[in-house]
Design a protein around this motif. Structure first.
Motif, PDB file in Angstrom:
ATOM      1  N   GLY A  67      -3.164  10.781  -4.663  1.00 44.89           N
ATOM      2  CA  GLY A  67      -3.829  10.581  -5.940  1.00 44.89           C
ATOM      3  C   GLY A  67      -3.280   9.421  -6.757  1.00 44.89           C
ATOM      4  O   GLY A  67      -3.524   9.337  -7.957  1.00 44.89           O
TER       5      GLY A  67
ATOM      6  N   ARG B  60      10.348   5.228  -7.485  1.00 42.29           N
ATOM      7  CA  ARG B  60       9.075   5.895  -7.728  1.00 42.29           C
ATOM      8  C   ARG B  60       8.385   6.003  -6.365  1.00 42.29           C
ATOM      9  O   ARG B  60       7.889   5.017  -5.830  1.00 42.29           O
TER      10      ARG B  60
ATOM     11  N   GLN C  53       9.293  20.921  -7.812  1.00 45.04           N
ATOM     12  CA  GLN C  53       8.379  21.179  -8.918  1.00 45.04           C
ATOM     13  C   GLN C  53       8.443  22.648  -9.318  1.00 45.04           C
ATOM     14  O   GLN C  53       8.417  22.982 -10.486  1.00 45.04           O
TER      15      GLN C  53
ATOM     16  N   PRO D 104       5.493   7.068  -3.891  1.00 45.57           N
ATOM     17  CA  PRO D 104       4.057   7.345  -3.999  1.00 45.57           C
ATOM     18  C   PRO D 104       3.663   8.648  -3.306  1.00 45.57           C
ATOM     19  O   PRO D 104       4.105   8.939  -2.198  1.00 45.57           O
TER      20      PRO D 104
ATOM     21  N   GLU E  86      -0.342   8.983  -7.729  1.00 42.98           N
ATOM     22  CA  GLU E  86       0.802   9.399  -8.543  1.00 42.98           C
ATOM     23  C   GLU E  86       2.103   9.046  -7.839  1.00 42.98           C
ATOM     24  O   GLU E  86       2.118   8.715  -6.656  1.00 42.98           O
ATOM     25  N   THR E  87       3.194   9.122  -8.585  1.00 39.06           N
ATOM     26  CA  THR E  87       4.519   8.916  -8.008  1.00 39.06           C
ATOM     27  C   THR E  87       5.430  10.065  -8.412  1.00 39.06           C
ATOM     28  O   THR E  87       5.188  10.740  -9.420  1.00 39.06           O
ATOM     29  N   ARG E  88       6.452  10.274  -7.624  1.00 38.60           N
ATOM     30  CA  ARG E  88       7.511  11.236  -7.922  1.00 38.60           C
ATOM     31  C   ARG E  88       8.831  10.494  -7.787  1.00 38.60           C
ATOM     32  O   ARG E  88       8.947   9.538  -7.016  1.00 38.60           O
TER      33      ARG E  88
END
Length: 154
Positions: free
Chosen positions: A81, A76, A151, A78, A83-85
């Motif tokens: 915001g 994961r 994405q 970072p 969030e993780t990808r």
């Protein structure tokens, strides 16, 4: 604290298991033409494109060996915001975890010229173990390119 251990050549490295989502068998990636050094492509994980870095290629200039203990470590990563990808890391000899006190890891004393993802080291009877800072594997521009492109493709 628990760490996932792997090798780059003969040397041992660890990642904090809190960053690891899953360890997968080696998966042949879809190539990303024109990708920067170390990025070998992307894999499909549960219907989503996940960029894939080869840690041996990134650190040693040669691809990871195609052996049974070579794995994809899904982390994961970072992003802004909080969030993780997902980011896939190809590594060799991903076969064990080790429990260490985070205070066991101390500066190596050789910071000049080292990639930012290489952190402090700990020692044991076999020698040194180096911590990999997963959040520092991608420079900001590469992070933006990889995650924006994937994405858009998803």
């Amino acid at each position: 604290m628990l760490f996932l251990m792997f090798r780059l050549g003969a040397d041992r490295y660890v990642l904090d298991v809190e960053q690891v989502e899953e360890v997968l068998p080696f998966l042949e990636p879809t190539l990303l033409p024109g990708a920067p050094h170390g990025v070998v492509g992307a894999i499909n994980y549960r219907g989503q494109g996940v960029p894939l870095l080869d840690l041996s290629l990134l650190a040693l200039g040669r691809p990871s060996a195609a052996v049974i203990s070579t794995r994809v470590i899904l982390i994961r990563y970072p992003v802004e915001g909080g969030e993780t990808r997902r980011l896939g890391l190809i590594a060799e000899r991903v076969i064990e975890t080790v429990s260490r006190d985070p205070n066991d890891f101390v500066p190596s004393g050789v910071d000049a010229g080292m990639p930012p993802y290489l952190g402090p080291v700990a020692s044991d009877a076999e020698g040194l173990i180096q911590l990999v800072r997963a959040e520092a594997l991608l420079p900001p521009q590469l992070r933006e390119i990889l995650f924006r492109k994937l994405q858009a493709d998803s």
